[in-house]
Scaffold this motif. Structure first.
Motif, PDB file in Angstrom:
ATOM      1  N   ARG A 230       1.026  -1.920  -0.161  1.00  0.00           N
ATOM      2  CA  ARG A 230      -0.469  -0.027  -0.646  1.00  0.00           C
ATOM      3  C   ARG A 230       1.578   1.046   0.085  1.00  0.00           C
ATOM      4  O   ARG A 230       0.703   2.091  -0.272  1.00  0.00           O
ATOM      5  CB  ARG A 230      -0.918  -0.464   0.831  1.00  0.00           C
ATOM      6  CG  ARG A 230      -2.141  -1.047   1.131  1.00  0.00           C
ATOM      7  CD  ARG A 230      -2.987  -1.221   2.166  1.00  0.00           C
ATOM      8  NE  ARG A 230      -4.002  -1.773   2.282  1.00  0.00           N
ATOM      9  CZ  ARG A 230      -4.691  -2.468   3.375  1.00  0.00           C
ATOM     10  NH1 ARG A 230      -5.115  -2.028   4.464  1.00  0.00           N
ATOM     11  NH2 ARG A 230      -5.780  -3.034   3.101  1.00  0.00           N
TER      12      ARG A 230
ATOM     13  N   ALA B  16      -1.803   1.296  -6.717  1.00  0.00           N
ATOM     14  CA  ALA B  16      -3.258   0.037  -6.290  1.00  0.00           C
ATOM     15  C   ALA B  16      -3.195  -0.477  -7.770  1.00  0.00           C
ATOM     16  O   ALA B  16      -3.715   0.203  -8.819  1.00  0.00           O
ATOM     17  CB  ALA B  16      -5.004   1.860  -6.003  1.00  0.00           C
ATOM     18  N   THR B  17      -4.277  -0.858  -7.556  1.00  0.00           N
ATOM     19  CA  THR B  17      -5.205  -2.050  -8.744  1.00  0.00           C
ATOM     20  C   THR B  17      -6.087  -3.088  -7.744  1.00  0.00           C
ATOM     21  O   THR B  17      -6.264  -2.763  -6.437  1.00  0.00           O
ATOM     22  CB  THR B  17      -3.838  -2.902  -9.602  1.00  0.00           C
ATOM     23  OG1 THR B  17      -4.562  -3.643 -10.323  1.00  0.00           O
ATOM     24  CG2 THR B  17      -3.371  -3.739  -8.528  1.00  0.00           C
ATOM     25  N   ARG B  18      -7.277  -3.761  -8.765  1.00  0.00           N
ATOM     26  CA  ARG B  18      -7.864  -4.956  -7.315  1.00  0.00           C
ATOM     27  C   ARG B  18      -6.962  -5.521  -7.388  1.00  0.00           C
ATOM     28  O   ARG B  18      -5.575  -5.875  -7.560  1.00  0.00           O
ATOM     29  CB  ARG B  18      -8.342  -5.863  -9.552  1.00  0.00           C
ATOM     30  CG  ARG B  18      -8.649  -6.896  -8.538  1.00  0.00           C
ATOM     31  CD  ARG B  18     -10.086  -7.113  -9.579  1.00  0.00           C
ATOM     32  NE  ARG B  18     -10.217  -6.319 -10.187  1.00  0.00           N
ATOM     33  CZ  ARG B  18     -10.570  -6.993 -11.977  1.00  0.00           C
ATOM     34  NH1 ARG B  18     -10.397  -8.314 -12.896  1.00  0.00           N
ATOM     35  NH2 ARG B  18     -11.645  -5.924 -12.219  1.00  0.00           N
ATOM     36  N   THR B  19      -7.644  -6.007  -6.326  1.00  0.00           N
ATOM     37  CA  THR B  19      -6.933  -6.586  -4.761  1.00  0.00           C
ATOM     38  C   THR B  19      -7.797  -7.869  -4.378  1.00  0.00           C
ATOM     39  O   THR B  19      -9.347  -7.692  -4.501  1.00  0.00           O
ATOM     40  CB  THR B  19      -6.923  -5.836  -3.554  1.00  0.00           C
ATOM     41  OG1 THR B  19      -8.455  -5.171  -3.229  1.00  0.00           O
ATOM     42  CG2 THR B  19      -5.821  -4.818  -3.830  1.00  0.00           C
TER      43      THR B  19
ATOM     44  N   TRP C 296      -2.253  -8.825  -5.308  1.00  0.00           N
ATOM     45  CA  TRP C 296      -2.460  -7.595  -5.881  1.00  0.00           C
ATOM     46  C   TRP C 296      -2.124  -8.140  -7.499  1.00  0.00           C
ATOM     47  O   TRP C 296      -1.375  -8.577  -7.912  1.00  0.00           O
ATOM     48  CB  TRP C 296      -1.317  -6.489  -5.450  1.00  0.00           C
ATOM     49  CG  TRP C 296      -2.116  -5.856  -4.385  1.00  0.00           C
ATOM     50  CD1 TRP C 296      -3.088  -6.314  -3.481  1.00  0.00           C
ATOM     51  CD2 TRP C 296      -1.999  -4.531  -3.856  1.00  0.00           C
ATOM     52  NE1 TRP C 296      -3.346  -5.322  -2.322  1.00  0.00           N
ATOM     53  CE2 TRP C 296      -2.337  -4.609  -2.511  1.00  0.00           C
ATOM     54  CE3 TRP C 296      -1.523  -3.279  -5.146  1.00  0.00           C
ATOM     55  CZ2 TRP C 296      -2.469  -3.521  -2.760  1.00  0.00           C
ATOM     56  CZ3 TRP C 296      -0.791  -2.378  -3.575  1.00  0.00           C
ATOM     57  CH2 TRP C 296      -1.962  -2.291  -3.019  1.00  0.00           C
TER      58      TRP C 296
ATOM     59  N   TYR D  35      -2.418  -7.147 -11.613  1.00  0.00           N
ATOM     60  CA  TYR D  35      -1.854  -5.809 -12.323  1.00  0.00           C
ATOM     61  C   TYR D  35      -2.650  -6.740 -13.481  1.00  0.00           C
ATOM     62  O   TYR D  35      -2.521  -8.241 -14.077  1.00  0.00           O
ATOM     63  CB  TYR D  35      -0.835  -5.876 -11.923  1.00  0.00           C
ATOM     64  CG  TYR D  35      -0.703  -4.819 -11.623  1.00  0.00           C
ATOM     65  CD1 TYR D  35      -0.740  -3.511 -11.153  1.00  0.00           C
ATOM     66  CD2 TYR D  35       0.301  -5.619  -9.723  1.00  0.00           C
ATOM     67  CE1 TYR D  35      -0.463  -3.252 -10.236  1.00  0.00           C
ATOM     68  CE2 TYR D  35       0.328  -5.092  -8.973  1.00  0.00           C
ATOM     69  CZ  TYR D  35      -0.131  -3.185  -9.330  1.00  0.00           C
ATOM     70  OH  TYR D  35       0.517  -2.635  -7.859  1.00  0.00           O
TER      71      TYR D  35
ATOM     72  N   GLY E 175     -11.981  -3.083  -6.855  1.00  0.00           N
ATOM     73  CA  GLY E 175     -10.945  -2.584  -7.175  1.00  0.00           C
ATOM     74  C   GLY E 175     -10.980  -2.683  -9.380  1.00  0.00           C
ATOM     75  O   GLY E 175     -10.884  -3.408  -9.462  1.00  0.00           O
TER      76      GLY E 175
ATOM     77  N   THR F 170      -5.453  -2.842 -12.534  1.00  0.00           N
ATOM     78  CA  THR F 170      -4.666  -1.338 -13.684  1.00  0.00           C
ATOM     79  C   THR F 170      -3.063  -2.331 -14.497  1.00  0.00           C
ATOM     80  O   THR F 170      -2.643  -3.352 -13.450  1.00  0.00           O
ATOM     81  CB  THR F 170      -3.751  -0.145 -12.409  1.00  0.00           C
ATOM     82  OG1 THR F 170      -3.026  -0.902 -11.586  1.00  0.00           O
ATOM     83  CG2 THR F 170      -4.895   0.233 -11.772  1.00  0.00           C
TER      84      THR F 170
END
Length: 294
Positions: free
Chosen positions: A126, A131-134, A143, A145, A176, A179
């Motif tokens: 963090r 930030a991306t989908r978690t 996490w 990507y 989220g 990305t």
């Protein structure tokens, strides 16, 4: 590729008595995510005799000579597929009924998973990564990507990277926006591996007046030697094997205080020779002790 957060459910009525894992796998496959069943220990099913030692030449996407056409679920991550006919084939259906969860090949779906094993690793991510989908895991987070890279374990304490030539557990769509894979994650795999901690768990203290069952020193020595051999001879499911061996050793020898630091070091050395990290050994040892109430 459709993002995992918006995975479509397979069209048409669900077949009767279809295991939930199989339904999840078909939905993922329909969205372009290669899947495979994972058995107890959250590991792939072992190779069949014809594929043992990669004698068949391997799956085509393993980039090895030959092309395995085994109808079973061999070669771990390389077995992952989006073909619904394979997923519902008799061999695979039998495996789905035994599966404990669904696995997928992130690289095959143009994804990279940063596997954060604990709260410290999550806090680091963090503060460091975009930030991306978690997705929540038992002890940490995944996490996810968009993009692929070389997979590598233990890029730092509590952090593994799973992308090409690797599998990850499917734990839900997550939250989220997805990305692009950042350079900060790629740099982790290129960096020098972290130095493993040298700390070892302390030998188990005696539990009150527990009687010692080790009639002679040779009895304990033989038990530890057999445990080391079981780890050394493991050909698959090394994580699960190490945990089971630690559990067996502690169950038999862990309550009277006879296990020494030297015994524990031998067990850890055997596990690390099979590719386990010190962190994984420490976790397996702690989990075994917790299960036994030590």
């Amino acid at each position: 590729m459709t993002q995992p957060a918006t995975i479509r459910r397979a069209s048409g009525p669900r077949p009767p008595l279809t295991p939930e894992h199989l339904r999840t796998a078909l939905s993922l496959a329909a969205s372009g995510v290669p899947v495979l069943p994972l058995r107890r220990g959250k590991v792939p099913f072992g190779n069949c005799p014809a594929c043992a030692g990669n004698a068949c030449g391997g799956r085509p996407n393993m980039k090895t000579p030959g092309a395995c056409h085994c109808p079973g679920i061999c070669h771990a991550w390389a077995a992952a597929t989006t073909d619904p006919d394979v997923i519902v084939s008799p061999a695979w259906t039998a495996a789905w009924r035994r599966a404990v969860c669904v696995g997928y090949h992130p690289g095959g779906a143009d994804l990279t998973v940063v596997d954060l094993d604990d709260a410290d690793a999550v806090a680091w991510a963090r503060a460091t990564l975009p930030a991306t989908r978690t997705v929540a895991t038992t002890r940490g987070e995944h996490w996810i990507y968009r993009g692929t890279m070389t997979s590598r374990n233990a890029v730092r304490l509590g952090v593994d990277i799973k992308s090409t030539m690797a599998y990850a557990r499917y734990l839900g769509p997550g939250t989220g926006a997805l990305t692009d894979l950042p350079d900060a994650v790629r740099a982790l795999a290129a960096a020098k591996p972290p130095t493993a901690p040298t700390a070892m768990p302390a030998a188990v203290a005696p539990m009150g007046n527990e009687a010692c069952p080790h009639r002679t020193p040779a009895y304990l020595e033989r038990g530890v030697a057999m445990a080391v051999d079981r780890i050394t001879e493991a050909r698959s499911a090394v994580h699960a094997t190490v945990y089971r061996v630690f559990l067996a050793v502690l169950s038999r020898h862990g309550r009277c205080g006879c296990l020494t630091d030297a015994h524990i070091a031998r067990l850890f050395a055997a596990a690390q020779a099979k590719g386990e990290t010190v962190r994984h050994c420490m976790d397996a040892w702690a989990n075994a002790r917790t299960r036994l109430g030590l």
